[in-house]
Design an enzyme around this catalytic site. Structure first.
Site, PDB file in Angstrom:
ATOM      1  N   GLY A 420      15.750  40.843   8.921  1.00 30.41           N
ATOM      2  CA  GLY A 420      15.562  42.265   8.703  1.00 30.41           C
ATOM      3  C   GLY A 420      16.452  43.085   9.600  1.00 30.41           C
ATOM      4  O   GLY A 420      17.008  42.587  10.584  1.00 30.41           O
ATOM      5  N   GLY A 423      14.555  49.497  12.976  1.00 31.84           N
ATOM      6  CA  GLY A 423      14.670  50.294  14.193  1.00 31.84           C
ATOM      7  C   GLY A 423      16.115  50.427  14.598  1.00 31.84           C
ATOM      8  O   GLY A 423      16.925  50.963  13.861  1.00 31.84           O
ATOM      9  N   GLY A 425      18.198  47.734  15.484  1.00 30.28           N
ATOM     10  CA  GLY A 425      18.937  46.485  15.578  1.00 30.28           C
ATOM     11  C   GLY A 425      18.663  45.513  14.452  1.00 30.28           C
ATOM     12  O   GLY A 425      18.033  45.837  13.459  1.00 30.28           O
ATOM     13  N   VAL A 427      17.131  41.826  13.191  1.00 36.50           N
ATOM     14  CA  VAL A 427      16.074  40.889  13.557  1.00 36.50           C
ATOM     15  C   VAL A 427      16.404  39.512  12.996  1.00 36.50           C
ATOM     16  O   VAL A 427      16.691  39.365  11.811  1.00 36.50           O
ATOM     17  CB  VAL A 427      14.710  41.355  13.029  1.00 36.50           C
ATOM     18  CG1 VAL A 427      13.620  40.428  13.524  1.00 36.50           C
ATOM     19  CG2 VAL A 427      14.428  42.777  13.480  1.00 36.50           C
ATOM     20  N   LYS A 441      15.041  40.237  18.202  1.00 37.35           N
ATOM     21  CA  LYS A 441      15.613  41.513  17.798  1.00 37.35           C
ATOM     22  C   LYS A 441      16.782  41.866  18.706  1.00 37.35           C
ATOM     23  O   LYS A 441      16.627  42.034  19.910  1.00 37.35           O
ATOM     24  CB  LYS A 441      14.526  42.580  17.883  1.00 37.35           C
ATOM     25  CG  LYS A 441      14.949  43.930  17.414  1.00 37.35           C
ATOM     26  CD  LYS A 441      13.705  44.768  17.225  1.00 37.35           C
ATOM     27  CE  LYS A 441      14.042  46.233  17.230  1.00 37.35           C
ATOM     28  NZ  LYS A 441      12.825  47.024  17.174  1.00 37.35           N
ATOM     29  N   ASP A 539       6.852  56.826  14.607  1.00 36.71           N
ATOM     30  CA  ASP A 539       7.594  56.393  13.418  1.00 36.71           C
ATOM     31  C   ASP A 539       6.676  55.573  12.515  1.00 36.71           C
ATOM     32  O   ASP A 539       6.995  54.466  12.124  1.00 36.71           O
ATOM     33  CB  ASP A 539       8.832  55.602  13.835  1.00 36.71           C
ATOM     34  CG  ASP A 539       9.870  55.552  12.718  1.00 36.71           C
ATOM     35  OD1 ASP A 539       9.719  56.304  11.732  1.00 36.71           O
ATOM     36  OD2 ASP A 539      10.814  54.760  12.829  1.00 36.71           O
TER      37      ASP A 539
END
Ligand SMILES: *[C@@H]1O[C@H](CO)[C@@H](O)[C@H](O)[C@H]1NC(C)=O
Ligand SMILES: *[C@@H]1O[C@H](CO)[C@@H](O)[C@H](O)[C@H]1NC(C)=O
Ligand SMILES: *[C@@H]1O[C@H](CO)[C@@H](O)[C@H](O)[C@H]1NC(C)=O
Ligand SMILES: *[C@@H]1O[C@H](CO)[C@@H](O)[C@H](O)[C@H]1NC(C)=O
Ligand SMILES: *[C@@H]1O[C@H](CO)[C@@H](O)[C@H](O)[C@H]1NC(C)=O
Ligand SMILES: *[C@@H]1O[C@H](CO)[C@@H](O)[C@H](O)[C@H]1NC(C)=O
Ligand SMILES: *[C@@H]1O[C@H](CO)[C@@H](O)[C@H](O)[C@H]1NC(C)=O
Ligand SMILES: *[C@@H]1O[C@H](CO)[C@@H](O)[C@H](O)[C@H]1NC(C)=O
Length: 721
Positions: A420, A423, A425, A427, A441, A539
């Site tokens: 993924g 945010g 960065g 993962v 991450k 968030d």
């Protein structure tokens, strides 16, 4: 949810096996295989000499178009056949009443010959549909078996529509295994006098339990007889050597197959050995499965080699480990060898002289590397973290991983391991030496803000221990960019599941939606009030709610959270967050407080209820922002217009609860923060909605799945195939 998933998976698997195992070598050589759409596998056969013996002979009557397949006697038509299952068409007993109370009633007799291999499977249930009916089923051929069932109801509004046969308008009871013939009779207590307007007829029949769903009031009509006749089927058991022989005398199981006794029916059946597939009753019927050609069923991430009945899968040269698992192979640790003694003596000399030089060389290189690591450590905020940790009263422990550990775990940050981009960065999936799977991450770059955020996230998360918050395991400062290590959450984000993205399930039931919402609310409530220092997530969105292997919600991505002490009511910060979820009050005033999370959570709730994305520029202007559209519709009392349509069709859905959840979302979306509920009260309300009411029994997931797939004519009844 998980159950549903497993269920669907099992259904798929078993179907595959079924097809795979059945129709490879089909009939005896020189014998017909097809009758209409059906393929007849040996030991069954059509015509003399094509079946194992007379009792296995089937008759294909081609005066029909398409031709129909019958069992040799008794006029019983076969609906579907494979070498492991046979189902036949139903014969429904019924009685119908008109105004004058006279009835038109027919009982049903289905009977196999006494010498036939067939019996009724105990998977079938004796089923009675009607509001003023009793019916009984009697065994034929000298059996004294008898049982019965009553369908009673006085008011059509009491008849549930959730597919369950609960005795109200529908009654089901198990039958004995091994029956060869049945006589079903149906009667009425009161000639349907009081229920005739909505239920003129009663029906009684056998039905495979998992394939019959009671359709409620709709099935009480006269017309449902036609449907029951053609769409509800009876499953039939069969064995070889019935009542006479067992496996010790079996000759029918050919090479690479084994025999199984059916002690209850007194007979046996054959199956191919593991690693083989085909028809075990035919010569060379069981054929080796070439596992290497089917890497979806038999995964192999290395060198695959097939052998009769088995296969091997080994890691490629230079790798070792379990090649049947993704990422199971690891590079072999390099071992240097000194094969010959003579060489070694010479080498000792050479090496002694070299040792001095290389020693110096390596110590320089090592020092350089150390310097670089130190530089990164500083640059990535390692020093900052140390300072911050020292300044906090509480003693937190943060595991600091080395560069090598994480490179090894992530296969050197290989692209295949990317799970993924969230945010700030990327993962990666990592596997630690103890086989533990972790999420690693890695931030994209390190500016001053990232450094700050990175340290921030560590500080926030290490303080939070809650079942619905992703656990931080440690971090690493020695890479060029900062790296965080989390527990691995395998089932993607809630966003995937609601919006049918790749990697999500096809359908999240209402029950599961409520549960996930309640869990997420509980995490936020905890952040706002329970943690030692209150935390605002800032968030909140469905793509920050991860689902673990049991589909529990786990909040993630605290990248822009800020610790926040109770003393300051509002904190002025630069507006950050995700469009579509952003609290308008915060946007206007820059004043951040807990209620901003409540607003964003309201958007997530609205997503769960409507199945719509929070922001879609393709939508017409008024509907572009889900939050605004939702509030508008709620204001107009138009909840049903926007509810995800499939939710409304879901078995056991409680519209009152749905409405209550929508009202709650609406309150969370209040423009003014003070009017929004606190996260704690949102959590409590959601928990209350999850408690089942007594009139609405929880429907097991499989039923939800059926409901969802069911067709158009009479969606509640599934064909027995
Ligand atoms: C086929 O069905 C027709 C109509 O039911 C019947 O008259 C005929 O005898 C059947 N043929 C065979 C071979 O059973
Ligand atoms: C009711 O059914 C009986 C038997 O089928 C029939 O003789 C009678 O005419 C019917 N009465 C009415 C009102 O339809
Ligand atoms: C059936 O139940 C509904 C709701 O429970 C009620 O309004 C109706 O009067 C009942 N009908 C009869 C005939 O009892
Ligand atoms: C089936 O049951 C009914 C009622 O019990 C009876 O009248 C009828 O004779 C039975 N038929 C057979 C073939 O046993
Ligand atoms: C199989 O049948 C033989 C002879 O009829 C009998 O001796 C034996 O016990 C049976 N075995 C089983 C497992 O039923
Ligand atoms: C086997 O897996 C590879 C990738 O691992 C894929 O390219 C290939 O299409 C797969 N083959 C089959 C038969 O599924
Ligand atoms: C298949 O091979 C594996 C090792 O390659 C072995 O452990 C297993 O027992 C074999 N299975 C069969 C059915 O021979
Ligand atoms: C008959 O059974 C086979 C094997 O289970 C299945 O694949 C097929 O869809 C079934 N046919 C019908 C018409 O249900």
């Amino acid at each position: 949810m998980l159950l549903l998933f497993i269920h669907v998976l099992l259904a798929l698997l078993s179907e595959n096996n079924f097809v795979g195992a059945s129709l490879r070598g089909i009939a005896k050589p020189n014998c017909p295989t097809d009758c209409g759409n059906l393929k007849v596998p040996y030991p069954f056969g059509m015509g003399k000499g094509c079946a194992l013996d007379e009792s296995f002979e089937l008759i294909c009557n081609s005066t029909f178009n398409p031709p129909k397949l019958f069992i040799r006697s008794g006029n019983i038509q076969i609906y579907n056949i494979s070498d492991s299952e046979i189902s036949i068409f139903n014969s429904v007993a019924y009685s119908c009443y008109n105004e004058s109370g006279s009835s038109d009633s027919v009982n049903s007799i289905t009977s196999f010959e006494e010498t036939s291999p067939f019996t009724f499977s105990s998977i079938n249930k004796f089923t009675v549909i009607g509001c003023d009916n009793y019916a009984w089923i009697r065994g034929l051929h000298g059996s004294d078996y008898m049982t019965g069932c009553m369908g009673i109801c006085t008011n059509v509004s009491n008849v549930l529509k959730n597919g369950k046969c609960s005795g109200v308008g529908c009654c089901q009871t198990p039958i004995q295994k091994g029956l060869k013939g049945v006589n079903i009779t149906i009667g009425s207590f009161d000639n349907h006098m009081n229920v005739r307007p909505f239920n003129p007829c009663g029906f009684a029949f056998l039905a495979e339990e998992n394939h019959f769903r009671f359709g409620g009031a709709r099935d009480l009509s006269r017309a449902s007889k036609l449907y029951l006749d053609s769409h509800v089927h009876i499953l039939v058991d069969w064995v070889i050597g019935r009542g006479k022989r067992n496996c010790s005398q079996a000759t029918e199981c050919k090479a690479n197959s084994f025999c199984t006794d059916d002690e209850e029916l007194g007979g046996y059946r054959c199956s191919c050995n593991k690693g083989y597939q085909g028809n075990p009753y035919l010569l060379n019927g069981c054929q080796d499965i070439n596992e290497c050609e089917d890497n979806s069923t038999y995964p192999c991430y290395g060198r695959c080699s097939n052998s009769p009945g088995n296969y091997s899968c080994t890691c490629l040269q230079g790798y070792e480990g379990e090649a049947k698992e993704k990422y199971g192979c690891r590079p072999v640790a390099k071992k240097s060898k000194f094969p010959v003694v003579v060489f070694s003596i010479v080498l000792v000399g050479v090496m002694l002289t070299l040792a001095g030089i290389t020693g110096i060389f390596f110590s320089i290189k090592k020092r350089k590397l150390m310097k670089l690591r130190e530089k990164y450590f500083e640059q990535n905020g390692g020093v900052l973290l140390k300072q911050k940790l020292n300044s906090q009263e509480a003693a937190y422990t943060v595991t600091v991983y080395s560069m090598e550990q994480l490179r090894k775990a992530t296969d050197n940050y290989s692209n295949e391991r990317i799970v993924g981009r969230g945010g700030f960065g990327i993962v990666y999936k990592g596997i630690m030496p103890d086989k533990r799977v972790v999420a690693v991450k890695k931030s994209l770059s390190v500016g001053e803000t990232e450094k700050e955020q990175f340290i921030n996230e560590i500080l926030v998360i290490t303080q939070i221990i809650h079942g619905n918050v992703v656990k931080l395991l440690g971090c690493c400062f020695e890479e060029e960019v900062p790296v965080l290590v989390y527990e691995f959450i395998p089932n993607n984000t809630l966003f995937h599941h609601i919006h049918n993205e790749e990697g999500g399930t096809s359908w999240l039931s209402w029950e599961n939606r409520l549960r996930v919402a309640a869990e997420a609310a509980s995490a936020l409530a905890y952040l706002h009030s329970h943690a030692t220092t209150p935390v605002i997530h800032r968030d909140v969105k469905s793509s920050n709610i991860l689902l673990d292997d049991e589909f529990r919600a786990k909040f993630s991505d605290f990248g822009i959270s800020k610790l926040f002490s109770k003393k300051e009511e509002n904190v002025n910060t630069v507006v950050q967050g995700t469009l579509g979820y952003l609290d308008p009050e915060y946007q206007d005033t820059d004043n951040l407080n807990e209620k901003s999370d409540v607003y964003s959570f309201g958007v997530v709730l609205a997503e769960l209820i409507t199945g719509k994305k929070p922001l879609l520029v393709e939508r017409v202007y008024q509907e572009r922002y889900l939050s605004k559209y939702f509030v508008k519709c709620m204001g107009e009392g138009n909840l049903l217009q926007m509810v995800e349509p499939r939710l409304l069709n879901e078995a056991g859905i409680d519209l009152q609860h749905l409405n209550a959840a929508a009202q709650l979302a609406n309150r969370c979306l209040e423009i003014s923060g003070v009017n929004r509920p606190t996260m704690r009260s949102v959590e409590l309300e959601l928990e209350a909605l999850r408690r089942p009411t007594t009139t609405h029994p929880i429907v097991p997931p499989e039923q939800v799945a059926h409901e969802e797939i069911s067709g158009s004519v009479n969606p509640e009844i599934q064909p027995a195939d």
